[in-house]
Scaffold this motif. Structure first.
Motif, short mmCIF file in Angstrom:
data_model
loop_
_atom_site.label_atom_id
_atom_site.label_comp_id
_atom_site.label_asym_id
_atom_site.label_seq_id
_atom_site.Cartn_x
_atom_site.Cartn_y
_atom_site.Cartn_z
N MET A 165 51.92 1.66 9.82
CA MET A 165 50.55 1.23 9.73
C MET A 165 50.44 -0.30 9.70
SD MET A 165 47.71 2.71 9.80
CE MET A 165 46.07 2.84 9.21
N ARG A 166 51.30 -0.94 8.93
CA ARG A 166 51.28 -2.39 8.81
C ARG A 166 51.51 -3.06 10.17
NH1 ARG A 166 49.09 -6.17 6.03
NH2 ARG A 166 49.15 -7.47 7.83
N GLU A 167 52.38 -2.46 10.98
CA GLU A 167 52.68 -3.05 12.28
C GLU A 167 51.44 -3.09 13.17
OE1 GLU A 167 56.01 -2.81 15.82
OE2 GLU A 167 56.08 -1.38 14.19
N CYS A 168 50.63 -2.04 13.13
CA CYS A 168 49.39 -2.02 13.92
C CYS A 168 48.45 -3.14 13.47
CB CYS A 168 48.69 -0.68 13.79
SG CYS A 168 49.56 0.67 14.60
N GLU A 169 48.36 -3.36 12.17
CA GLU A 169 47.51 -4.43 11.64
C GLU A 169 48.04 -5.80 12.08
OE1 GLU A 169 47.36 -3.82 7.43
OE2 GLU A 169 46.55 -1.80 7.66
N ASP A 170 49.37 -5.94 12.03
CA ASP A 170 49.99 -7.20 12.46
C ASP A 170 49.68 -7.48 13.93
OD1 ASP A 170 51.09 -7.44 9.95
OD2 ASP A 170 53.13 -6.92 10.56
N ILE A 171 49.79 -6.45 14.74
CA ILE A 171 49.55 -6.63 16.17
C ILE A 171 48.09 -6.95 16.43
CG2 ILE A 171 49.55 -5.46 18.41
CD1 ILE A 171 52.09 -3.98 17.42
N ARG A 172 47.18 -6.31 15.72
CA ARG A 172 45.74 -6.63 15.89
C ARG A 172 45.46 -8.09 15.52
NH1 ARG A 172 44.54 -2.08 12.79
NH2 ARG A 172 44.87 -0.31 14.11
N LEU A 173 46.04 -8.55 14.42
CA LEU A 173 45.86 -9.93 14.01
C LEU A 173 46.48 -10.88 15.04
CD1 LEU A 173 44.89 -12.03 11.98
CD2 LEU A 173 46.96 -11.59 10.64
N ALA A 174 47.65 -10.52 15.54
CA ALA A 174 48.31 -11.33 16.56
C ALA A 174 47.47 -11.39 17.84
CB ALA A 174 49.70 -10.78 16.87
N GLN A 175 46.88 -10.28 18.22
CA GLN A 175 46.02 -10.26 19.40
C GLN A 175 44.81 -11.17 19.21
OE1 GLN A 175 45.49 -5.98 19.59
NE2 GLN A 175 46.74 -5.87 21.44
N ALA A 176 44.21 -11.11 18.02
CA ALA A 176 43.05 -11.96 17.75
C ALA A 176 43.44 -13.44 17.81
CB ALA A 176 42.46 -11.62 16.38
N LEU A 177 44.59 -13.78 17.25
CA LEU A 177 45.03 -15.17 17.28
C LEU A 177 45.40 -15.60 18.70
CD1 LEU A 177 45.67 -17.78 15.86
CD2 LEU A 177 47.85 -16.80 15.11
N ALA A 178 46.08 -14.75 19.43
CA ALA A 178 46.45 -15.09 20.82
C ALA A 178 45.20 -15.33 21.66
CB ALA A 178 47.31 -13.98 21.42
N GLU A 179 44.16 -14.55 21.43
CA GLU A 179 42.90 -14.75 22.16
C GLU A 179 42.31 -16.12 21.85
OE1 GLU A 179 41.22 -13.02 24.53
OE2 GLU A 179 43.09 -11.89 24.59
N LYS A 180 42.37 -16.51 20.59
CA LYS A 180 41.82 -17.81 20.18
C LYS A 180 42.66 -18.96 20.74
CE LYS A 180 39.15 -16.29 16.35
NZ LYS A 180 37.96 -16.12 17.13
#
Length: 98
Positions: A1-16
């Motif tokens: 579960m934590r990995e999915c949250e990490d990836i979502r946060l990483a995606q948001a940061l990569a977009e920015k």
């Protein structure tokens, strides 16, 4: 579960980060990944340095903006969790570049 949250946060940061290159990002992470406040300050200073190429200055500005936009989420992470997220960001930037 934590990995999915990490990836979502990483995606948001990569977009920015937009067009920031993987190498610029990893250089920042190596220098400042453990000190978000210092890293943002340094990136802002570099973004205003007329001695740097325009592309580097733009990348530094994007990194400062991106990290600040997600600062609360990033600061809640342990140092190892934050580095894991930053690693995902690097992968996403590499994928985007191809």
């Amino acid at each position: 579960m934590r990995e999915c949250e990490d990836i979502r946060l990483a995606q948001a940061l990569a977009e920015k980060l937009g067009s920031v290159g993987r190498n610029d990002w990893l250089r920042w992470v190596r220098m400042w990944g453990g000190d978000l406040e210092g890293g943002v300050k340094w990136a802002r200073e570099m973004s205003e340095d007329s001695g740097l190429p325009e592309g580097t200055r733009r990348a530094m500005a994007k990194m400062a903006q991106g990290v600040m936009a997600l600062r609360d989420s990033l600061e809640r992470l342990s140092p190892s969790e934050r580095l894991r997220v930053f690693g995902w960001v690097a992968r996403l930037l590499q994928i985007r570049a191809k």
